[in-house]
Design an enzyme around this catalytic site. Structure first.
Site, short mmCIF file in Angstrom:
data_model
loop_
_atom_site.label_atom_id
_atom_site.label_comp_id
_atom_site.label_asym_id
_atom_site.label_seq_id
_atom_site.Cartn_x
_atom_site.Cartn_y
_atom_site.Cartn_z
N SER A 82 -9.21 1.28 3.21
CA SER A 82 -8.42 2.14 2.34
C SER A 82 -7.34 1.39 1.57
CB SER A 82 -7.77 3.26 3.17
OG SER A 82 -6.88 2.73 4.14
N LYS A 97 0.84 -1.19 0.00
CA LYS A 97 0.00 0.00 0.00
C LYS A 97 0.88 1.25 0.00
CE LYS A 97 -3.72 1.88 2.98
NZ LYS A 97 -4.53 1.54 4.19
N SER A 145 -9.47 -1.21 7.28
CA SER A 145 -8.94 -1.01 5.94
C SER A 145 -8.28 -2.21 5.30
CB SER A 145 -7.95 0.17 5.95
OG SER A 145 -8.63 1.38 6.21
#
Length: 432
Positions: free
Chosen positions: A113, A36, A137
């Site tokens: 996310s 990420k 997330s």
């Protein structure tokens, strides 16, 4: 700005980082992964999902320990993935870089996310990926994209070199399609020895949490119950009212969990009340403000709808009720530990239903989000470890269930999921 790639829109930037030593005989040898865009990678700008952040920050001068750990384990990194702006959403829609395509349901959000990290695994672009989970997330995109997602016990994996959101809740999590790889990655990140399965002493199915799901409860729990009882024949699965049982474990718990405001957004369940305390106490928002308030007020970044409102709400947050929130966290962890014991499992839906449609009506989406956090808050507030397990499709949309274990029981939970996998697959096949 990082270059975009066409692979389901999952990648922000592609590059190759080879293992730091010979990969032969290492636990993650031959596996590829992505990270990420919240993890520092030496020589690359950590973009945090927003072009204004990337524009105002220099390239990292070191690599996050979590990334180094899996590189040292023999895996090869092939790039960074798209994420929600400033990690402040569970939808996965990014208006600047595009929304990664959900491989299970292209007309639905991928979840955030850590959206790109989940999509990269679900679309078989990598073997596993790293994300972060503060409020959900990793667990949310895992459930939406039909892959395994693991949120470890709080503070179990180093968050150094990771842009913080709210340190009291932040964790480094990971995704995999295969529970064996999920376990292997976990053992590297958590520095765990290889141990044999410890059978759960009890498996408790949270009836009040199941009420929050739009999926029929039998569809969520039946496969798991049959798998557990077939594989671990003496372990009894039973339904429970988690609110009532936890309330009975602590004289203080009931007082802490009186909602401070009336809300029709969530049902009055154990986790619904946890969500209310979590939000009203403002610990999460206050820590976000301390981390990023100065940058937000100085740069005034261009933020997408929904995220902009939540970020500015956090910037206006005061210190009110911070101590109460810490008391709630402590009491919840103590009550759940007493409820489950050393080797008990709590079963809940990962999310309250199938992934929402892209560009869903904001009012309906906020209602869904509130119900989701009623389920997601338990691990965030208690610090327990949680794994989201894909259970195939219902009405052609992905379904998932979650298992939770007490803080520090990560290895136990990872072993259990790997052991159950073959039986779960057989049970899923029999339901078709």
């Amino acid at each position: 700005m990082a270059s975009r790639h066409s692979d389901y829109g999952a990648f922000m930037e592609k590059f190759v980082l080879q293992p730091s030593s010979s990969p032969h005989q290492l636990p993650l040898s031959g596996l590829t992964f992505a990270v990420k865009d919240i993890f520092d990678v030496d020589g690359h700008v950590t973009g945090f999902g927003n072009p204004d952040w990337a524009r105002t920050h220099s390239a990292a001068k070191s690599t996050a320990p979590a990334v180094l750990a899996v590189l040292s384990g023999g895996a090869t990194c092939i790039g960074k993935t798209v994420m929600d702006e400033m990690a402040y959403s569970i939808n996965g829609e990014n208006r600047h870089y595009g929304t990664p395509t959900n491989p299970c349901a292209p007309d639905r959000v991928p979840g955030g996310s850590s959206s790109g990290s989940a999509v990269a695994v679900g679309a078989t672009l990598v073997d596993f990926s790293l994300g972060t989970d503060t409020g959900g997330s990793v667990r949310v995109p895992a459930s939406y994209c039909g892959v395994f997602g693991f949120r470890p016990s709080h503070n179990a994996v180093s968050t150094a070199g990771v842009i913080p959101m709210a340190q009291s809740f932040d964790t480094v999590g990971w995704f995999a399609r295969d529970p064996t790889i999920l376990n292997q990655v976990g053992r590297v990140l958590l520095q765990l020895p290889d141990v044999h399965l410890v059978r759960p002493t009890q498996v408790m199915i949270s009836e009040d949490c199941l009420q929050l799901s739009s999926i029929p409860s039998d569809r969520i729990t039946q496969v798991l119950v049959k798998s557990v009882e077939k594989l671990i024949w003496w372990t009894h699965c039973k339904e429970c009212d988690s609110w009532g049982l936890c309330e009975g474990k602590s004289s203080k718990f009931k007082a802490f969990h009186k909602p401070r405001r009336q809300s029709s957004r969530v049902q009055h369940t154990f986790l619904g009340s946890t969500f209310e305390c979590h939000e009203v106490a403002t610990k999460h928002r206050y820590e976000f403000k301390n981390n990023h308030g100065e940058w937000v007020t100085t740069v005034k970044p261009d933020l997408g709808p929904g995220i902009s409102e939540r970020v500015w709400e956090a910037i206006r947050t005061s210190e009110e009720n911070i101590d109460l929130c810490q008391s709630v966290k402590t009491e919840l962890r103590n009550a759940l530990t007493a409820l489950l014991g050393d080797y008990g499992i709590l079963v809940i839906p990962t999310v309250p239903g199938p992934p929402p449609k892209l560009q869903m009506d904001p009012t309906a989406l906020e209602t869904y989000r509130a119900r989701a956090f009623s389920l997601l808050s338990i691990a965030g507030v208690s610090g327990f470890c949680q794994v989201s397990i894909p259970l195939g499709l219902h009405d052609n949309l992905p379904v998932a269930i979650s298992l939770l274990a007490k803080h520090g029981s990560d290895g136990f939970l990872l072993n259990l999921v790997e052991t159950l996998h073959d039986t779960l697959k057989q049970e899923l096949q029999s339901t078709k």
